[in-house]
Design a protein around this motif. Structure first.
Motif, short mmCIF file in Angstrom:
data_model
loop_
_atom_site.label_atom_id
_atom_site.label_comp_id
_atom_site.label_asym_id
_atom_site.label_seq_id
_atom_site.Cartn_x
_atom_site.Cartn_y
_atom_site.Cartn_z
N ILE A 57 11.07 -104.38 18.77
CA ILE A 57 10.39 -105.14 19.81
C ILE A 57 8.95 -105.46 19.41
CG2 ILE A 57 9.48 -104.99 22.18
CD1 ILE A 57 12.04 -103.49 22.91
N THR A 58 8.32 -104.56 18.72
CA THR A 58 6.92 -104.76 18.38
C THR A 58 6.71 -104.75 16.87
OG1 THR A 58 4.68 -103.93 18.72
CG2 THR A 58 6.40 -102.29 18.52
N ASN A 59 5.71 -105.51 16.46
CA ASN A 59 5.32 -105.51 15.05
C ASN A 59 3.94 -104.90 14.87
OD1 ASN A 59 7.66 -106.71 14.14
ND2 ASN A 59 6.87 -108.77 14.44
N SER A 60 3.38 -104.39 15.95
CA SER A 60 2.05 -103.80 15.89
C SER A 60 2.08 -102.51 15.08
CB SER A 60 1.57 -103.51 17.32
OG SER A 60 0.50 -102.59 17.31
N SER A 61 1.21 -102.41 14.12
CA SER A 61 1.14 -101.21 13.29
C SER A 61 0.82 -99.98 14.13
CB SER A 61 0.08 -101.37 12.20
OG SER A 61 0.43 -102.40 11.33
N LEU A 62 -0.04 -100.14 15.11
CA LEU A 62 -0.42 -99.01 15.96
C LEU A 62 0.77 -98.50 16.77
CD1 LEU A 62 -2.61 -97.12 16.99
CD2 LEU A 62 -3.15 -98.84 18.74
N SER A 63 1.53 -99.40 17.38
CA SER A 63 2.68 -98.94 18.18
C SER A 63 3.77 -98.36 17.29
CB SER A 63 3.22 -100.06 19.06
OG SER A 63 3.73 -101.10 18.29
N ILE A 64 3.95 -98.91 16.11
CA ILE A 64 4.94 -98.34 15.18
C ILE A 64 4.51 -96.94 14.76
CG2 ILE A 64 5.91 -98.55 12.85
CD1 ILE A 64 5.90 -101.61 13.32
N PHE A 65 3.23 -96.77 14.43
CA PHE A 65 2.72 -95.45 14.05
C PHE A 65 2.87 -94.47 15.22
CE2 PHE A 65 -0.67 -92.30 14.11
CZ PHE A 65 -0.39 -91.62 12.93
#
Length: 146
Positions: A57-65
């Motif tokens: 759903i997300t490609n944000s590095s912060l949310s993935i981390f």
């Protein structure tokens, strides 16, 4: 060694004191409802973060981390809480259920049998003694003894 320790008076006195505590305070030596709530919450955090990672759903590095961190922290908390207590026969009065739950160690790639042998033969016999207690020797980021 086996059950030789169980014949010592100190062991019998300690066992009697522990049993008296549970009896006098009218509490069970097995898991209470708050334990299962904690396990459910840890499981939800672990599964939700894993699901979020897989969903893409997300490609944000912060949310993935964050999801990666929550998944790993949740996995460790779940396995250590559930497996450790199950191997000590503390979750259920049913030895078969405790035995089965003890296999959650294997989710993290840790052999239940090897962990139990190491934990009982090293940590419980030599608690906090450097060079003898493997939990002290193998855990460099947590200090168990002065």
């Amino acid at each position: 060694m086996g059950n030789a320790i169980h014949t010592h008076q100190v062991y019998r006195d300690l066992q009697q004191a522990v049993n008296s505590y549970f009896l006098n305070h009218k509490v069970s030596r097995f898991a209470n409802p708050s334990y299962f709530i904690r396990i459910a919450l840890i499981s939800m955090v672990t599964l939700c973060s894993y699901g979020w990672l897989l969903s893409g759903i997300t490609n944000s590095s912060l949310s993935i981390f964050l999801c990666y961190f929550l998944f790993n922290a949740g996995s460790v908390l779940l396995v250590v809480n559930l497996s450790h207590d199950a191997c000590h026969q503390c979750i259920s009065p049913s030895p078969a259920l405790n035995h089965l739950l003890g296999f959650t160690w294997n989710i993290m790639g840790i052999s239940r049998y090897l962990w139990e042998a190491q934990h009982h033969r090293s940590h419980h016999h030599y608690t906090g003694i450097p060079g003898r207690d493997v939990d002290v020797d193998e855990t460099f980021w947590i200090r168990y003894s002065p």
